[in-house]
Structure formats: structure tokens, C-alpha cells
Motif scaffolding. Structure first.
Motif, PDB file in Angstrom:
ATOM      1  N   THR A 281       2.079  78.978 121.625  1.00 55.70           N
ATOM      2  CA  THR A 281       0.668  79.017 121.999  1.00 55.70           C
ATOM      3  C   THR A 281       0.186  80.465 122.046  1.00 55.70           C
ATOM      4  O   THR A 281       0.975  81.400 121.990  1.00 55.70           O
ATOM      5  CB  THR A 281       0.442  78.373 123.382  1.00 55.70           C
ATOM      6  OG1 THR A 281       1.136  79.146 124.361  1.00 55.70           O
ATOM      7  CG2 THR A 281       0.934  76.937 123.420  1.00 55.70           C
ATOM      8  N   LYS A 282      -1.125  80.648 122.162  1.00 52.16           N
ATOM      9  CA  LYS A 282      -1.696  81.995 122.227  1.00 52.16           C
ATOM     10  C   LYS A 282      -1.160  82.793 123.409  1.00 52.16           C
ATOM     11  O   LYS A 282      -1.049  84.004 123.357  1.00 52.16           O
ATOM     12  CB  LYS A 282      -3.215  81.920 122.290  1.00 52.16           C
ATOM     13  CG  LYS A 282      -3.842  81.457 121.010  1.00 52.16           C
ATOM     14  CD  LYS A 282      -5.347  81.420 121.119  1.00 52.16           C
ATOM     15  CE  LYS A 282      -5.954  80.902 119.838  1.00 52.16           C
ATOM     16  NZ  LYS A 282      -7.405  80.837 119.892  1.00 52.16           N
ATOM     17  N   SER A 283      -0.810  82.096 124.487  1.00 47.84           N
ATOM     18  CA  SER A 283      -0.292  82.778 125.671  1.00 47.84           C
ATOM     19  C   SER A 283       1.213  83.054 125.581  1.00 47.84           C
ATOM     20  O   SER A 283       1.799  83.615 126.497  1.00 47.84           O
ATOM     21  CB  SER A 283      -0.599  81.962 126.928  1.00 47.84           C
ATOM     22  OG  SER A 283       0.039  80.704 126.846  1.00 47.84           O
ATOM     23  N   GLY A 284       1.854  82.635 124.466  1.00 41.91           N
ATOM     24  CA  GLY A 284       3.266  82.938 124.267  1.00 41.91           C
ATOM     25  C   GLY A 284       4.225  81.848 124.686  1.00 41.91           C
ATOM     26  O   GLY A 284       5.432  82.030 124.647  1.00 41.91           O
ATOM     27  N   ILE A 285       3.728  80.690 125.096  1.00 35.41           N
ATOM     28  CA  ILE A 285       4.603  79.582 125.484  1.00 35.41           C
ATOM     29  C   ILE A 285       5.101  78.882 124.219  1.00 35.41           C
ATOM     30  O   ILE A 285       4.317  78.524 123.348  1.00 35.41           O
ATOM     31  CB  ILE A 285       3.858  78.579 126.390  1.00 35.41           C
ATOM     32  CG1 ILE A 285       3.413  79.276 127.672  1.00 35.41           C
ATOM     33  CG2 ILE A 285       4.729  77.367 126.695  1.00 35.41           C
ATOM     34  CD1 ILE A 285       2.501  78.437 128.534  1.00 35.41           C
ATOM     35  N   VAL A 286       6.409  78.694 124.126  1.00 34.33           N
ATOM     36  CA  VAL A 286       7.003  78.032 122.968  1.00 34.33           C
ATOM     37  C   VAL A 286       7.046  76.536 123.235  1.00 34.33           C
ATOM     38  O   VAL A 286       7.620  76.093 124.225  1.00 34.33           O
ATOM     39  CB  VAL A 286       8.420  78.562 122.682  1.00 34.33           C
ATOM     40  CG1 VAL A 286       9.059  77.801 121.533  1.00 34.33           C
ATOM     41  CG2 VAL A 286       8.386  80.044 122.393  1.00 34.33           C
ATOM     42  N   LEU A 287       6.427  75.768 122.328  1.00 38.07           N
ATOM     43  CA  LEU A 287       6.438  74.313 122.433  1.00 38.07           C
ATOM     44  C   LEU A 287       7.525  73.774 121.513  1.00 38.07           C
ATOM     45  O   LEU A 287       7.441  73.933 120.297  1.00 38.07           O
ATOM     46  CB  LEU A 287       5.090  73.730 122.009  1.00 38.07           C
ATOM     47  CG  LEU A 287       3.878  74.124 122.836  1.00 38.07           C
ATOM     48  CD1 LEU A 287       2.612  73.588 122.190  1.00 38.07           C
ATOM     49  CD2 LEU A 287       4.006  73.606 124.248  1.00 38.07           C
ATOM     50  N   PRO A 288       8.561  73.149 122.062  1.00 40.62           N
ATOM     51  CA  PRO A 288       9.597  72.575 121.197  1.00 40.62           C
ATOM     52  C   PRO A 288       9.024  71.382 120.439  1.00 40.62           C
ATOM     53  O   PRO A 288       7.998  70.811 120.820  1.00 40.62           O
ATOM     54  CB  PRO A 288      10.678  72.139 122.187  1.00 40.62           C
ATOM     55  CG  PRO A 288       9.969  71.959 123.474  1.00 40.62           C
ATOM     56  CD  PRO A 288       8.822  72.926 123.467  1.00 40.62           C
ATOM     57  N   SER A 289       9.693  71.002 119.352  1.00 36.03           N
ATOM     58  CA  SER A 289       9.199  69.901 118.531  1.00 36.03           C
ATOM     59  C   SER A 289       9.126  68.586 119.305  1.00 36.03           C
ATOM     60  O   SER A 289       8.337  67.720 118.980  1.00 36.03           O
ATOM     61  CB  SER A 289      10.081  69.727 117.301  1.00 36.03           C
ATOM     62  OG  SER A 289      11.404  69.470 117.688  1.00 36.03           O
ATOM     63  N   SER A 290       9.925  68.439 120.366  1.00 38.79           N
ATOM     64  CA  SER A 290       9.900  67.206 121.155  1.00 38.79           C
ATOM     65  C   SER A 290       8.621  67.070 121.978  1.00 38.79           C
ATOM     66  O   SER A 290       8.282  65.987 122.426  1.00 38.79           O
ATOM     67  CB  SER A 290      11.114  67.146 122.083  1.00 38.79           C
ATOM     68  OG  SER A 290      11.100  68.251 122.968  1.00 38.79           O
ATOM     69  N   ALA A 291       7.879  68.160 122.140  1.00 36.93           N
ATOM     70  CA  ALA A 291       6.659  68.130 122.951  1.00 36.93           C
ATOM     71  C   ALA A 291       5.424  67.840 122.124  1.00 36.93           C
ATOM     72  O   ALA A 291       4.330  67.783 122.651  1.00 36.93           O
ATOM     73  CB  ALA A 291       6.487  69.466 123.667  1.00 36.93           C
ATOM     74  N   LYS A 292       5.588  67.655 120.832  1.00 38.06           N
ATOM     75  CA  LYS A 292       4.432  67.381 119.990  1.00 38.06           C
ATOM     76  C   LYS A 292       4.797  66.345 118.945  1.00 38.06           C
ATOM     77  O   LYS A 292       5.932  65.889 118.858  1.00 38.06           O
ATOM     78  CB  LYS A 292       3.930  68.661 119.330  1.00 38.06           C
ATOM     79  CG  LYS A 292       4.942  69.377 118.485  1.00 38.06           C
ATOM     80  CD  LYS A 292       4.383  70.676 117.966  1.00 38.06           C
ATOM     81  CE  LYS A 292       5.485  71.420 117.264  1.00 38.06           C
ATOM     82  NZ  LYS A 292       5.276  71.685 115.903  1.00 38.06           N
ATOM     83  N   GLU A 293       3.826  65.972 118.148  1.00 37.61           N
ATOM     84  CA  GLU A 293       4.029  64.969 117.119  1.00 37.61           C
ATOM     85  C   GLU A 293       5.033  65.456 116.082  1.00 37.61           C
ATOM     86  O   GLU A 293       5.086  66.638 115.763  1.00 37.61           O
ATOM     87  CB  GLU A 293       2.677  64.709 116.444  1.00 37.61           C
ATOM     88  CG  GLU A 293       2.677  63.528 115.530  1.00 37.61           C
ATOM     89  CD  GLU A 293       1.280  63.222 115.027  1.00 37.61           C
ATOM     90  OE1 GLU A 293       1.175  62.852 113.850  1.00 37.61           O
ATOM     91  OE2 GLU A 293       0.327  63.359 115.795  1.00 37.61           O
ATOM     92  N   GLU A 294       5.834  64.527 115.538  1.00 33.79           N
ATOM     93  CA  GLU A 294       6.846  64.891 114.545  1.00 33.79           C
ATOM     94  C   GLU A 294       6.203  65.457 113.289  1.00 33.79           C
ATOM     95  O   GLU A 294       5.160  65.008 112.851  1.00 33.79           O
ATOM     96  CB  GLU A 294       7.674  63.662 114.162  1.00 33.79           C
ATOM     97  CG  GLU A 294       8.755  63.341 115.149  1.00 33.79           C
ATOM     98  CD  GLU A 294       9.719  62.298 114.605  1.00 33.79           C
ATOM     99  OE1 GLU A 294       9.911  62.213 113.373  1.00 33.79           O
ATOM    100  OE2 GLU A 294      10.264  61.565 115.425  1.00 33.79           O
ATOM    101  N   SER A 295       6.874  66.415 112.707  1.00 33.49           N
ATOM    102  CA  SER A 295       6.409  67.029 111.469  1.00 33.49           C
ATOM    103  C   SER A 295       6.654  66.088 110.299  1.00 33.49           C
ATOM    104  O   SER A 295       7.596  65.307 110.311  1.00 33.49           O
ATOM    105  CB  SER A 295       7.173  68.335 111.247  1.00 33.49           C
ATOM    106  OG  SER A 295       6.897  68.861 109.983  1.00 33.49           O
TER     107      SER A 295
END
Length: 94
Positions: A21-35
Motif C-alpha cells: 500500500t502507499k503507506s508501506g503495508i505489505v498485503l500478502p496474496s491471501s488477503a486479496k483476490e487470487e491473481s
């Protein structure tokens, strides 16, 4: 153990993409829709013998595929998807 796809099928492995994210937080793939971007792992003989299709894909190519296409399997603790050639939408080139 190797997977050998039949005829017009491909074996692909989804690419896990982390997003920051813009604030530098890394979102793992499990936290969002699958690619729906994957790497080609194996290509069926039907594709390799077809004069129109054989040069379009090679092992190691990154591809975009239809969201609900294919059959997912787990082999040796790795997840793969077996998919039809027609469900490949594009090759990602750099």
C-alpha cells in the motif's frame, strides 16, 4: 513427480503477487483476490503439434487466464492448474 498434460491442455502455476500500500503495508496474496496470472509449467502434445499454436507459448511464459477456468490440483505440496489452451487470454511480455 511430473505432470504431462494431454492434447490441448496446459499445466500452469499461479504467481503469488504481494502488493504494498502507499503507506508501506505489505498485503500478502491471501488477503486479496487470487491473481489470474500464471507461469506455464507443461504443454500438451496437441498444442505442440498444431502449426498455428506451437509458437505462441513455451514453458516459463507468464500468461493471463480466464478467472474460473481449469482444474486445480496439489502435487508435492505445490498447487497447479490444468487448463485448456482456449482459456489463455494473453502472454505477458516484458
Amino acid at each position: 513427480m511430473n505432470l504431462k498434460p494431454l492434447e490441448d491442455k496446459l499445466v500452469i502455476k499461479k504467481i503469488e503477487m504481494e502488493e504494498t500500500t502507499k503507506s508501506g503495508i505489505v498485503l500478502p496474496s491471501s488477503a486479496k483476490e487470487e491473481s489470474n496470472i500464471a507461469e506455464v509449467v507443461a504443454i500438451g502434445k496437441g498444442i505442440l503439434k498444431d502449426e498455428d499454436k506451437k509458437d505462441e507459448l513455451k514453458i516459463g511464459d507468464k500468461v493471463v487466464f480466464s478467472k474460473y477456468a481449469g482444474t486445480e490440483i496439489e502435487l508435492d505440496k505445490e498447487k497447479y492448474t490444468i487448463i485448456k489452451f482456449e482459456d489463455i487470454l494473453a502472454v505477458v511480455e516484458r
